[in-house]
Design an enzyme around this catalytic site. Structure first.
Site, mmCIF file in Angstrom:
data_model
loop_
_atom_site.group_PDB
_atom_site.id
_atom_site.type_symbol
_atom_site.label_atom_id
_atom_site.label_comp_id
_atom_site.label_asym_id
_atom_site.label_seq_id
_atom_site.Cartn_x
_atom_site.Cartn_y
_atom_site.Cartn_z
ATOM 1 N N ALA A 38 -33.017 -6.942 -32.690
ATOM 2 C CA ALA A 38 -33.012 -8.167 -31.055
ATOM 3 C C ALA A 38 -31.892 -8.621 -30.786
ATOM 4 O O ALA A 38 -31.863 -9.396 -29.986
ATOM 5 C CB ALA A 38 -33.953 -9.461 -31.621
ATOM 6 N N GLY A 43 -35.478 -5.373 -28.516
ATOM 7 C CA GLY A 43 -35.847 -6.975 -28.963
ATOM 8 C C GLY A 43 -34.910 -7.807 -28.516
ATOM 9 O O GLY A 43 -35.454 -8.908 -28.190
ATOM 10 N N TYR A 185 -38.301 11.602 -36.044
ATOM 11 C CA TYR A 185 -38.526 10.359 -35.325
ATOM 12 C C TYR A 185 -39.882 9.688 -35.611
ATOM 13 O O TYR A 185 -40.582 9.049 -35.203
ATOM 14 C CB TYR A 185 -37.487 10.358 -33.948
#
Length: 300
Positions: A38, A43, A185
């Site tokens: 974040a 985020g 990924y």
């Protein structure tokens, strides 16, 4: 003898079935949300939006100064942590357990995509550890704290690319094959989706988990790939991608949706859809959970 509801053993073993606690809200007043990854991007945008909805927000990020800046902006608490290190995830969990009275929402948003194979200090492939193993570890360490909430919610930032992912629980670090950026990924995001589905099988009815796709977002996720970063910053790239604020919208949508509607679905942006194979495979989920449990406990 079956494990007592709400106990660690109950969470670690599969639930025999439960009714989901109903909860929908127009505000998040009185709730506490922990958002990882974040310090910027989705985020940071999620932290702002959750705070605007009335939640108390704990901002977790790798960059210390940016994490503190976001926390100051939303009137929240800053807890820096690098998800490439299990030791920092464990320290983060201890801070949350000792300093935060209750956690209602855990947003596992920390993420990365690495253009080349990198090995963490814990010996794991970087993308898999940051995107899945460390969030798995954090969620497991916080399970008792989460179960104290009347209706705890775990939100995993996934990707609709999970449908192309392939998982071998015995080779999560992909040591048996040549490294490929998107292969790693996609596998890590499939693991995140499977993780959410398996939480719902194991947790009592006061805890729900769901994964979502934020869209293709202009964020720091691709910070190690100069080509992708440049492409997203181009005029065409900006038209084809979403802002971090748009990428965070599903988190608010999920947090304010009746919990009974969140199980066994994947949020593709703002719309729920059925889990696609192999994410809905309970045998794969059980094997993945067991292997992740073994790998993360090995660092204790």
């Amino acid at each position: 003898m079956p494990a007592a509801p709400g106990s660690p053993a109950h969470f670690l073993s599969r639930s025999a079935g439960s009714s989901v606690r109903s909860m929908a809200a127009e505000t998040l007043d009185g709730l506490t949300a922990v958002v990882t990854g974040a310090s910027s991007g989705v985020g940071a945008a999620a932290a702002r939006q959750l705070a605007a909805m009335g939640a108390s927000v704990v901002v977790v990020g790798r960059a210390v100064s940016r994490t503190r800046a976001v926390a100051d902006e939303v009137g929240g608490t800053a807890l820096p942590a690098d998800f490439a290190r299990f030791s920092e995830v464990r320290e983060l969990a201890q801070h949350l357990i000792s300093r935060i009275p209750r956690i209602d929402i855990l947003v596992n948003n920390a993420g990365i995509v690495s253009p080349k194979r990198q090995t963490t200090p814990d010996g794991h492939e970087l993308t898999m550890q940051v995107n899945f193993l460390s969030p798995f570890l954090l969620t497991s360490l916080l399970r008792e704290k989460l179960l104290r909430s009347p209706s705890a919610l775990v939100i995993n930032t996934g990707s609709n690319l999970y449908r192309f992912g392939k998982l071998d629980p015995d080779d999560l670090d992909q040591n048996r094959r040549r490294y490929a950026q998107m292969r790693s990924y996609n596998a890590s995001k499939l693991a995140s989706v499977v993780h959410a589905a398996e939480i719902n099988r194991r947790a009592p009815d006061t805890m729900t988990a769901v994964a979502f796709h934020p869209g293709t977002v202009r964020s720091g996720l691709d910070r190690d790939s100069a080509l992708i970063t440049a492409a997203k910053a181009s005029l065409i790239g900006r038209r084809l991608t979403r802002s971090p604020e748009e990428g965070a919208e599903p988190i608010i949508k999920i947090a304010t949706t009746d919990r009974g509607k969140l199980r066994n679905v994947f949020y593709n942006r703002l719309e729920p859809e059925p889990l696609r194979a192999p994410a809905a495979d309970p045998d794969l989920a059980a094997r993945l959970w067991q292997r992740a449990h073994e790998l993360t406990l090995a660092s204790a």
